[in-house]
Motif scaffolding. Structure first.
Motif, PDB file in Angstrom:
ATOM      1  N   ALA A  63       0.840  -1.205   0.000  1.00 31.71           N
ATOM      2  CA  ALA A  63       0.000   0.000   0.000  1.00 31.71           C
ATOM      3  C   ALA A  63       0.871   1.250   0.000  1.00 31.71           C
ATOM      4  O   ALA A  63       0.577   2.225  -0.706  1.00 31.71           O
ATOM      5  CB  ALA A  63      -0.934  -0.005   1.205  1.00 31.71           C
ATOM      6  N   ASP A  64       1.960   1.219   0.786  1.00 34.94           N
ATOM      7  CA  ASP A  64       2.875   2.359   0.798  1.00 34.94           C
ATOM      8  C   ASP A  64       3.537   2.538  -0.568  1.00 34.94           C
ATOM      9  O   ASP A  64       3.668   3.671  -1.065  1.00 34.94           O
ATOM     10  CB  ASP A  64       3.950   2.179   1.874  1.00 34.94           C
ATOM     11  N   ALA A  65       3.948   1.420  -1.177  1.00 32.74           N
ATOM     12  CA  ALA A  65       4.563   1.500  -2.509  1.00 32.74           C
ATOM     13  C   ALA A  65       3.547   2.026  -3.519  1.00 32.74           C
ATOM     14  O   ALA A  65       3.875   2.872  -4.362  1.00 32.74           O
ATOM     15  CB  ALA A  65       5.082   0.134  -2.933  1.00 32.74           C
ATOM     16  N   ALA A  66       2.305   1.530  -3.441  1.00 29.51           N
ATOM     17  CA  ALA A  66       1.260   1.999  -4.359  1.00 29.51           C
ATOM     18  C   ALA A  66       0.978   3.480  -4.128  1.00 29.51           C
ATOM     19  O   ALA A  66       0.795   4.252  -5.084  1.00 29.51           O
ATOM     20  CB  ALA A  66      -0.007   1.178  -4.178  1.00 29.51           C
ATOM     21  N   ARG A  67       0.954   3.890  -2.866  1.00 30.36           N
ATOM     22  CA  ARG A  67       0.717   5.300  -2.537  1.00 30.36           C
ATOM     23  C   ARG A  67       1.858   6.157  -3.071  1.00 30.36           C
ATOM     24  O   ARG A  67       1.633   7.222  -3.652  1.00 30.36           O
ATOM     25  CB  ARG A  67       0.580   5.472  -1.034  1.00 30.36           C
ATOM     26  N   THR A  68       3.099   5.686  -2.909  1.00 30.50           N
ATOM     27  CA  THR A  68       4.255   6.427  -3.415  1.00 30.50           C
ATOM     28  C   THR A  68       4.209   6.517  -4.929  1.00 30.50           C
ATOM     29  O   THR A  68       4.454   7.587  -5.510  1.00 30.50           O
ATOM     30  CB  THR A  68       5.557   5.731  -2.974  1.00 30.50           C
ATOM     31  N   GLU A  69       3.863   5.411  -5.572  1.00 32.74           N
ATOM     32  CA  GLU A  69       3.760   5.419  -7.036  1.00 32.74           C
ATOM     33  C   GLU A  69       2.629   6.338  -7.491  1.00 32.74           C
ATOM     34  O   GLU A  69       2.778   7.080  -8.466  1.00 32.74           O
ATOM     35  CB  GLU A  69       3.515   3.997  -7.548  1.00 32.74           C
ATOM     36  N   ALA A  70       1.506   6.295  -6.776  1.00 32.52           N
ATOM     37  CA  ALA A  70       0.375   7.170  -7.127  1.00 32.52           C
ATOM     38  C   ALA A  70       0.771   8.638  -6.978  1.00 32.52           C
ATOM     39  O   ALA A  70       0.422   9.474  -7.821  1.00 32.52           O
ATOM     40  CB  ALA A  70      -0.825   6.854  -6.252  1.00 32.52           C
ATOM     41  N   ARG A  71       1.521   8.944  -5.927  1.00 29.91           N
ATOM     42  CA  ARG A  71       1.979  10.330  -5.747  1.00 29.91           C
ATOM     43  C   ARG A  71       2.921  10.729  -6.878  1.00 29.91           C
ATOM     44  O   ARG A  71       2.847  11.846  -7.385  1.00 29.91           O
ATOM     45  CB  ARG A  71       2.676  10.502  -4.400  1.00 29.91           C
ATOM     46  N   SER A  72       3.795   9.800  -7.251  1.00 29.12           N
ATOM     47  CA  SER A  72       4.723  10.072  -8.345  1.00 29.12           C
ATOM     48  C   SER A  72       3.963  10.311  -9.646  1.00 29.12           C
ATOM     49  O   SER A  72       4.260  11.262 -10.387  1.00 29.12           O
ATOM     50  CB  SER A  72       5.688   8.905  -8.506  1.00 29.12           C
ATOM     51  N   VAL A  73       2.988   9.453  -9.922  1.00 29.16           N
ATOM     52  CA  VAL A  73       2.183   9.611 -11.138  1.00 29.16           C
ATOM     53  C   VAL A  73       1.403  10.918 -11.090  1.00 29.16           C
ATOM     54  O   VAL A  73       1.293  11.632 -12.092  1.00 29.16           O
ATOM     55  CB  VAL A  73       1.238   8.393 -11.316  1.00 29.16           C
ATOM     56  N   LEU A  74       0.872  11.247  -9.913  1.00 31.96           N
ATOM     57  CA  LEU A  74       0.129  12.506  -9.759  1.00 31.96           C
ATOM     58  C   LEU A  74       1.038  13.702 -10.020  1.00 31.96           C
ATOM     59  O   LEU A  74       0.641  14.641 -10.714  1.00 31.96           O
ATOM     60  CB  LEU A  74      -0.487  12.591  -8.364  1.00 31.96           C
ATOM     61  N   GLU A  75       2.258  13.659  -9.488  1.00 32.97           N
ATOM     62  CA  GLU A  75       3.199  14.755  -9.717  1.00 32.97           C
ATOM     63  C   GLU A  75       3.553  14.866 -11.201  1.00 32.97           C
ATOM     64  O   GLU A  75       3.632  15.961 -11.746  1.00 32.97           O
ATOM     65  CB  GLU A  75       4.464  14.559  -8.875  1.00 32.97           C
ATOM     66  N   GLN A  76       3.757  13.708 -11.854  1.00 32.71           N
ATOM     67  CA  GLN A  76       4.037  13.730 -13.287  1.00 32.71           C
ATOM     68  C   GLN A  76       2.852  14.312 -14.051  1.00 32.71           C
ATOM     69  O   GLN A  76       3.031  15.115 -14.973  1.00 32.71           O
ATOM     70  CB  GLN A  76       4.339  12.317 -13.808  1.00 32.71           C
ATOM     71  N   TYR A  77       1.659  13.893 -13.665  1.00 32.96           N
ATOM     72  CA  TYR A  77       0.451  14.410 -14.321  1.00 32.96           C
ATOM     73  C   TYR A  77       0.339  15.918 -14.139  1.00 32.96           C
ATOM     74  O   TYR A  77       0.054  16.647 -15.090  1.00 32.96           O
ATOM     75  CB  TYR A  77      -0.780  13.703 -13.751  1.00 32.96           C
TER      76      TYR A  77
END
Length: 181
Positions: A63-77
């Protein structure tokens, strides 16, 4: 009496405290059952609890990895969105500038065409005025010579003399007209 002794003996025993032999047998049975549970069930229970703990920790890490990846994707977006907005603003600015340049060029072309049309009109008017003046000179000259011939009584048919007289007369009229202005 026997009964009284028996009653007294029974009263001496506390009903809440079991007899010693039962207490020893119960204690031995408890130790046997506890030992059996400790040897057979407790390792299985500990194993299941450890597996469950590991699964929960793994799920938390995922969940932490998914949250980190989601934050990364959000920042890229967000970065791409900001870049797209910047690009759209730049394109809009360029289009406005190009539109202004095209509009200015069209105005200049229209002005140039208008000037050409006006100049051509003035040239045509000047040419028409000169042609009308020449035709008028000829007509006035012819009428003047005819009239002068009738007044004088002789024919003024000599062309060279006629055109010289008419030109002199018209030049005098033009000089008087310019003096009046």
């Amino acid at each position: 009496m026997n009964q009284l002794v028996q009653l007294a003996a029974e009263e001496a025993e506390n009903p809440l405290i079991p007899p010693i032999p039962e207490l020893v047998i119960g204690l031995i049975a408890f130790v046997i059952v506890f030992g059996f549970l400790a040897k057979k069930l407790l390792p299985n229970i500990n194993k299941v609890l450890e597996e469950r703990g590991k699964a929960i920790e793994g799920a938390i890490e995922e969940a932490d990895a998914a949250r980190t990846e989601a934050r990364s994707v959000l920042e890229q977006y967000k970065a791409q969105l900001a870049e797209a907005r910047h690009e759209a603003a730049r394109l809009r600015q360029e289009a406005q500038e190009q539109g202004a340049v095209i509009l200015q060029e069209m105005r200049e072309e229209g002005q140039r065409q208008r000037d050409e049309i006006v100049a051509a009109g003035h040239a045509q008017i000047e040419a028409d005025r000169k042609a009308a003046a020449a035709a008028l000179r000829q007509d006035v000259g012819k009428l003047a010579t005819d009239l002068a011939g009738k007044l004088v009584g002789e024919s003024l048919e000599d062309h060279a003399r006629q055109s010289g007289t008419v030109d002199r007369f018209l030049d005098e009229l033009e000089a008087k007209a310019e003096a009046v202005r």
